[in-house]
Design an enzyme around this catalytic site. Structure first.
Site, PDB file in Angstrom:
ATOM      1  N   SER A   1       0.689  -1.085   0.087  1.00  0.00           N
ATOM      2  CA  SER A   1      -0.141   0.092  -0.112  1.00  0.00           C
ATOM      3  C   SER A   1       1.106   1.505   0.246  1.00  0.00           C
ATOM      4  O   SER A   1       0.240   2.010  -0.443  1.00  0.00           O
ATOM      5  CB  SER A   1      -0.801  -0.171   1.394  1.00  0.00           C
ATOM      6  OG  SER A   1       0.212  -0.546   2.071  1.00  0.00           O
TER       7      SER A   1
ATOM      8  N   ASP B   1      -3.353   7.220   8.738  1.00  0.00           N
ATOM      9  CA  ASP B   1      -3.810   6.789   9.532  1.00  0.00           C
ATOM     10  C   ASP B   1      -3.390   5.810  10.246  1.00  0.00           C
ATOM     11  O   ASP B   1      -1.954   5.796  10.536  1.00  0.00           O
ATOM     12  CB  ASP B   1      -5.237   6.348   7.516  1.00  0.00           C
ATOM     13  CG  ASP B   1      -4.704   4.979   7.215  1.00  0.00           C
ATOM     14  OD1 ASP B   1      -3.112   4.703   7.629  1.00  0.00           O
ATOM     15  OD2 ASP B   1      -5.018   4.770   6.240  1.00  0.00           O
TER      16      ASP B   1
ATOM     17  N   HIS C   1      -0.304   4.436   7.366  1.00  0.00           N
ATOM     18  CA  HIS C   1      -0.030   4.787   6.244  1.00  0.00           C
ATOM     19  C   HIS C   1       0.516   7.078   6.552  1.00  0.00           C
ATOM     20  O   HIS C   1      -0.446   7.527   6.747  1.00  0.00           O
ATOM     21  CB  HIS C   1      -0.455   4.649   4.886  1.00  0.00           C
ATOM     22  CG  HIS C   1      -1.139   3.389   4.878  1.00  0.00           C
ATOM     23  ND1 HIS C   1      -2.302   2.961   5.341  1.00  0.00           N
ATOM     24  CD2 HIS C   1      -0.814   2.268   4.253  1.00  0.00           C
ATOM     25  CE1 HIS C   1      -2.475   2.117   4.538  1.00  0.00           C
ATOM     26  NE2 HIS C   1      -1.448   1.269   4.534  1.00  0.00           N
TER      27      HIS C   1
END
EC number: 3.1.1.-
Length: 344
Positions: free
Chosen positions: A42, A319, A322
């Site tokens: 991600s 978050d 990340h």
């Protein structure tokens, strides 16, 4: 560390509803490399999970709040992610499109696309846990990309030039260590932590070999983030989890040493290790130097921040797992210069 809580917070990224917003690309055309191809997780994913039945999806508000037009594109952050910023820094384009975007333009193929998948890893168990695209399947996507590229450019020689002169940016190991080893414990009976790190390095080498055999020659291989300092890891005590950080640092050290010695194994290839751990840890230790005010909390998407913060640029993390766009932009310049110096 309350691993179950951390994992549940990671699973909170999920949304089953399907949503697509196209993203216009700006081409620069002044790069010394032909293209950028991103593989892994991600940190680099620009929307490949949008059409998956996966717990690792973010194609919904407030993700993308600070992106162009406030659009949620499937990027794991408030705006652009690390692969976008590297693509821009290499002089290619300011957004790296997701290969699985059904609206991907053919003219984007020659300057690079993203194959990375949020929640993925080197370990097949990691991808199965999150419902993401395992790195081996990302390589299959790359094979399909080459076929499509040949049709777009019209001749094999030009397609080969794109492939051989591109930079291959790899981010893997984050979810393997954070989720598969520390959170679910799926590999803890089979491996000690040093042995698991050895296996992850071996799988990284396998990934590089697969890409090398298809013509890749320039590799930028990223280490993990300081995983014990992610907001999800420090949610209860607000202190970084030392043992988790030690595990990540151990993997990074082993990976870096291996990358330094790969030249003899892959003739004609160039390699650079991309340190993500220390630059981000530097922001966490001395946030004020770069204009940050909060390093322990996430701006968004946690039980204490259901309503996003007003200014994500003041936070190191968007978050529970990340960094914000500002964090990536802060650490990227030195990394980009290093990539240029080693892979030119």
């Amino acid at each position: 560390m309350n691993c179950l809580m951390f994992f549940k917070m990671l699973l909170a990224f999920s949304f089953i509803s399907l949503f697509y917003v196209g993203n216009a690309q700006q081409s620069y055309g002044n790069s010394t490399v032909s293209a950028l191809f991103a593989f892994g997780d991600s940190i680099l994913d620009t929307g490949n999970n949008n059409l998956l039945l996966s717990v690792s999806k973010v194609n919904f508000y407030p993700y993308g709040r600070d992106f162009i037009g406030g659009r949620a594109t499937g990027r794991f952050g408030n705006g652009r992610v690390f692969s976008d910023i590297i693509a821009e820094g290499l002089g290619l384009k300011n957004l790296l499109p997701a290969y699985r975007d059904p609206y991907l333009w053919n003219n984007d193929l020659t300057t690079g696309v993203c194959f990375a998948s949020g929640g993925s890893g080197l370990d097949p168990i990691t991808a199965r846990t999150t419902g993401s695209i395992w790195v081996s399947d990302q390589v299959t996507d790359f094979q399909n990309y080459i076929t499509r590229l040949n049709g777009v450019v019209g001749n094999q020689e030009q397609a080969n030039a794109v492939i051989s002169n591109a930079v291959y940016l790899i981010s893997a190991g984050n979810n393997d260590i954070a989720i598969t080893y520390f959170t679910t414990g799926a590999r803890r009976l089979q491996y000690t932590l040093p042995a698991y790190n050895d296996q992850l390095v071996s799988w990284t080498r396998d990934l590089i070999k697969s890409l090398y055999d298809m013509g890749a020659r320039k590799f930028a291989v990223m280490g993990t983030l300081p995983l014990g300092c992610l907001p999800g890891a420090r949610a209860l005590t607000r202190a970084c989890e030392l043992f988790v950080n030690q595990g990540a640092a151990m993997f990074n050290q082993q990976l870096s040493a291996d990358i330094d010695n790969l030249g003899a194994t892959f003739p004609g290839a160039k390699f650079v290790y991309v340190d993500m751990y220390n630059p981000l840890l530097g922001l966490i230790i001395n946030p004020q130097a770069s204009g940050f005010i909060d390093v322990a909390d996430a701006c968004c998407c946690t039980p204490t921040h259901l309503i996003p913060c007003l200014d994500a640029s003041r936070y190191v993390f968007w978050d529970v797992a990340h960094p914000t766009q500002k964090s990536y932009e802060t650490i990227a310049p030195q990394i980009i210069e290093n990539i240029k110096a080693k892979l030119a």
